[in-house]
Design an enzyme around this catalytic site. Structure first.
Site, mmCIF file in Angstrom:
data_model
loop_
_atom_site.group_PDB
_atom_site.id
_atom_site.type_symbol
_atom_site.label_atom_id
_atom_site.label_comp_id
_atom_site.label_asym_id
_atom_site.label_seq_id
_atom_site.Cartn_x
_atom_site.Cartn_y
_atom_site.Cartn_z
ATOM 1 N N LYS A 279 -10.048 -6.625 6.575
ATOM 2 C CA LYS A 279 -9.762 -7.912 5.939
ATOM 3 C C LYS A 279 -10.363 -9.052 6.751
ATOM 4 O O LYS A 279 -10.522 -8.923 7.973
ATOM 5 C CB LYS A 279 -8.238 -8.127 5.884
ATOM 6 C CG LYS A 279 -7.492 -7.249 4.915
ATOM 7 C CD LYS A 279 -5.996 -7.554 4.956
ATOM 8 C CE LYS A 279 -5.219 -6.662 4.008
ATOM 9 N NZ LYS A 279 -5.560 -6.866 2.593
ATOM 10 N N ARG A 353 -1.217 2.426 -2.166
ATOM 11 C CA ARG A 353 -1.093 3.425 -3.225
ATOM 12 C C ARG A 353 -1.242 4.847 -2.664
ATOM 13 O O ARG A 353 -0.671 5.790 -3.216
ATOM 14 C CB ARG A 353 -2.117 3.134 -4.337
ATOM 15 C CG ARG A 353 -3.555 3.168 -3.884
ATOM 16 C CD ARG A 353 -4.494 2.456 -4.851
ATOM 17 N NE ARG A 353 -4.395 0.993 -4.760
ATOM 18 C CZ ARG A 353 -5.087 0.140 -5.517
ATOM 19 N NH1 ARG A 353 -5.922 0.589 -6.445
ATOM 20 N NH2 ARG A 353 -4.934 -1.153 -5.363
HETATM 21 N N1 BES Z 1 -1.280 -5.322 1.457
HETATM 22 C C1 BES Z 1 -2.322 -5.658 0.572
HETATM 23 C C2 BES Z 1 -1.872 -6.518 -0.598
HETATM 24 C C3 BES Z 1 -1.351 -7.890 -0.266
HETATM 25 C C4 BES Z 1 -2.182 -8.997 -0.378
HETATM 26 C C5 BES Z 1 -0.034 -8.076 0.100
HETATM 27 C C6 BES Z 1 -1.698 -10.257 -0.096
HETATM 28 C C7 BES Z 1 0.459 -9.350 0.375
HETATM 29 C C8 BES Z 1 -0.373 -10.435 0.273
HETATM 30 C C9 BES Z 1 -2.936 -4.385 0.000
HETATM 31 O O1 BES Z 1 -2.914 -3.269 0.811
HETATM 32 C C10 BES Z 1 -4.377 -4.673 -0.270
HETATM 33 O O2 BES Z 1 -5.089 -4.917 0.663
HETATM 34 N N2 BES Z 1 -4.772 -4.623 -1.538
HETATM 35 C C11 BES Z 1 -6.120 -4.861 -1.908
HETATM 36 C C12 BES Z 1 -6.486 -3.873 -2.981
HETATM 37 C C13 BES Z 1 -7.940 -3.879 -3.334
HETATM 38 C C14 BES Z 1 -8.746 -3.342 -2.174
HETATM 39 C C15 BES Z 1 -8.130 -3.040 -4.555
HETATM 40 C C16 BES Z 1 -6.218 -6.282 -2.430
HETATM 41 O O3 BES Z 1 -5.272 -6.748 -3.081
HETATM 42 O O4 BES Z 1 -7.206 -6.946 -2.143
HETATM 43 MN MN MN Z 2 -4.552 -3.191 2.143
#
Ligand code: BES
Ligand code: MN
Ligand code: ZN
Length: 502
Positions: A279, A353
């Site tokens: 990230k 997931r």
């Molecule tokens: N933990 C994150 C989702 C999240 C984002 C929680 C902001 C709280 C605040 C999750 O694991 C994630 O990174 N999801 C990705 C999925 C994508 C790669 C399909 C996302 O939402 O960008």
């Molecule tokens: Mn994630």
């Protein structure tokens, strides 16, 4: 293992029939009516204050311009004869629209305004003792565990210590206060877990703390460590956890209260860097909240036990830290989820997931009547619904029931679809499934469709995406402060209550 945060730091809640000599502040409610601002409640609590004091209070509050608008605060010196130093009036809005959530919010706002106060006494109990108690308790929540002065820096910044709820007779509202306190403490436990930084809360520590709480409550506990997870084929949890020097866990906590079975599953990523699909640095610290679903289901099974619900509840909680390293899983790796479905990991940041799927398959081996999973699963939840509205997906009837109940308790989950046409986007060129779609459309729904692959036929299922609602990155509002909110614990316990009452 460090000690579990001391919840005795929360305010004391008590009932009283008189304004005692040790009360510092009286908190009253105000409503707007056609005839202007008025004290609320207007009936059975009249005797506690007396007609003359009510008239004097109303007059003074009018004189300083109080309107009774929702969550408006007005503080005045107390009229003679009240036994307190000051009166804090909190607005509840239009008299005919006051509901439990408004009382909770107004009580929370009042509670936050009472920092530095020792004992407050309130008439809000005359509207709804349970809602008022929840609002006051949660509004007074603080998390001083990582302050060098644990009692908060200055006495005038300490949360209110004790709240007394005026009641018409001594045995009024005992049950309501017991329940409100139990619920509020479960929310506070969830907030504590979420607010504990990733330096201190990693999978083994999280599992140990949950185990300690569950055993103290006399519940059955099972913990699988990284070796047991690998041996049993939990490919999702192992795959996500293998980039970290702090290995993953799966904890199961069971409360046996009756024949009907509810399986709870919660995402327990103690920190989400994204892994190799790393990230950006901005706001990554908020990923300390990526175990909020896990915290909520752990607190909920403990709460179900404390309230002796006549059902059986099992929390199945996968815990891992998602880190990039030379041992981390790579984009393109294929893993085998618990139960045998193979997955091509296109994006290591779609890790939730992967750990949830393993846990949901395991939870389903118990043949539950209902399966509820809770996760800070997608940024797309925030895009679709904003910071305060959880998305709920699943089998339609149960999904709608969970959304309705969530709205009743003020957590406001909103039913979302699982459109069949998006499913094909999870097809992989090498494995049974890919963990992400090749586009950004409907990201929350795509994640839901991924999880749906792991739900057995005939199980009533709800998936709650609380990415935004579980963690408040903005300023305080109502009974919610900064950081962990405890969402969706109050939805979960209300759903369990509803199932128990079937
Ligand atoms: N933990 C994150 C989702 C999240 C984002 C929680 C902001 C709280 C605040 C999750 O694991 C994630 O990174 N999801 C990705 C999925 C994508 C790669 C399909 C996302 O939402 O960008
Ligand atoms: Mn994630
Ligand atoms: Zn995550």
């Amino acid at each position: 293992m460090t000690a579990v945060a001391d919840r005795s730091l929360g305010p004391e809640l008590a009932r009283t029939v008189t304004i005692g000599t040790d009360a510092d502040v009286l908190v009253v409610g105000l409503v707007t009516t056609d005839d202007g601002v008025a004290l609320a409640p207007s009936d059975e609590f009249t005797d506690v204050l007396g007609t003359d004091l009510r008239a004097a209070l109303t007059e003074r509050l009018r004189a300083v311009g109080a309107k009774g608008k929702g969550e408006e605060l007005t503080r005045i010196p107390a009229p003679e004869g009240l036994g307190v130093t000051s009166v804090l009036a909190v607005g509840l809005g239009a008299a005919d629209k006051v509901d439990a959530e408004q009382i909770r919010k107004s009580a929370g706002v009042a509670s936050r305004a009472l920092t530095g106060v020792g004992t407050a006494v309130t008439t809000l109990s005359g509207l709804d003792l349970g809602a008022a108690a929840e609002g006051f308790y949660l509004g007074a929540y603080n998390f001083p565990v990582f302050r060098s002065d644990k009692s908060a820096p200055k006495p005038d910044e300490r949360p209110v210590r004790r709240i007394e709820f005026l009641v018409p007779e001594p045995d009024f509202g005992e049950e309501a206060l017991f329940r409100a306190q139990a619920v509020a403490e479960a929310v506070a436990t969830t907030r504590d877990f979420v607010n504990t930084p990733p330096s201190h809360l990693y999978p083994a520590e999280f599992a140990a703390r949950a185990q300690q709480l569950a055993e103290a409550a006399g519940l059955e506990v099972e913990v699988l460590d990284e070796k047991a997870l690998a041996a049993a084929g939990y490919g999702g949890i192992v795959g996500v956890g293998k980039g970290s020097s702090r290995p993953p866990r799966l904890i199961r906590i069971t409360y046996r209260g009756g024949a009907k079975k509810v399986a709870l599953v919660g995402k327990g990523i103690t920190f989400d860097t994204g892994g190799i699909s790393i990230k950006p640095a901005a706001n990554m610290e908020n990923m300390t909240s990526d175990m909020a679903g896990a915290a909520a289901v752990i607190a909920t099974v403990l709460l179900a036990a404390r309230l002796s619900l006549p059902i059986t509840v099992t929390a199945t909680v996968p815990m891992a830290e998602n880190m990039p390293s030379d041992t981390a899983q790579r984009p393109g790796d294929v893993l085998t989820q618990y139960g045998g479905i193979t997955v091509e990991v296109i994006n290591t940041d779609a890790e939730g997931r992967l750990i949830l799927a393993d846990a949901m398959v395991r939870a389903s081996e118990d043949d539950p009547d209902y399966l509820i999973d809770v996760a800070t699963l997608t940024g797309a939840q925030l895009v679709a619904l904003g910071t305060r509205t959880p998305g709920v997906m699943g089998t339609e009837e149960f999904r709608d029931r969970v959304a309705r109940i969530s709205q009743q308790v003020g957590e406001n989950a909103w039913a979302m679809p699982l459109p069949a046409e998006l499913r094909a986007d999870l097809n992989s060129k090498v494995a049974d499934l890919a963990n992400v779609s090749p586009h950004r459309h409907g990201g929350m729904l795509v994640a839901g469709l991924y999880l749906k692959e792991f739900v057995p036929e005939g199980v009533q299922w709800a998936h709650l995406d609380v990415a935004g609602p579980a963690y408040n990155t903005g300023g305080p509002f109502g009974y919610i402060g900064k950081g962990g909110t405890g969402v969706p614990v109050r939805t979960l316990i209300a759903v369990l209550d509803d199932i128990a009452a079937e």
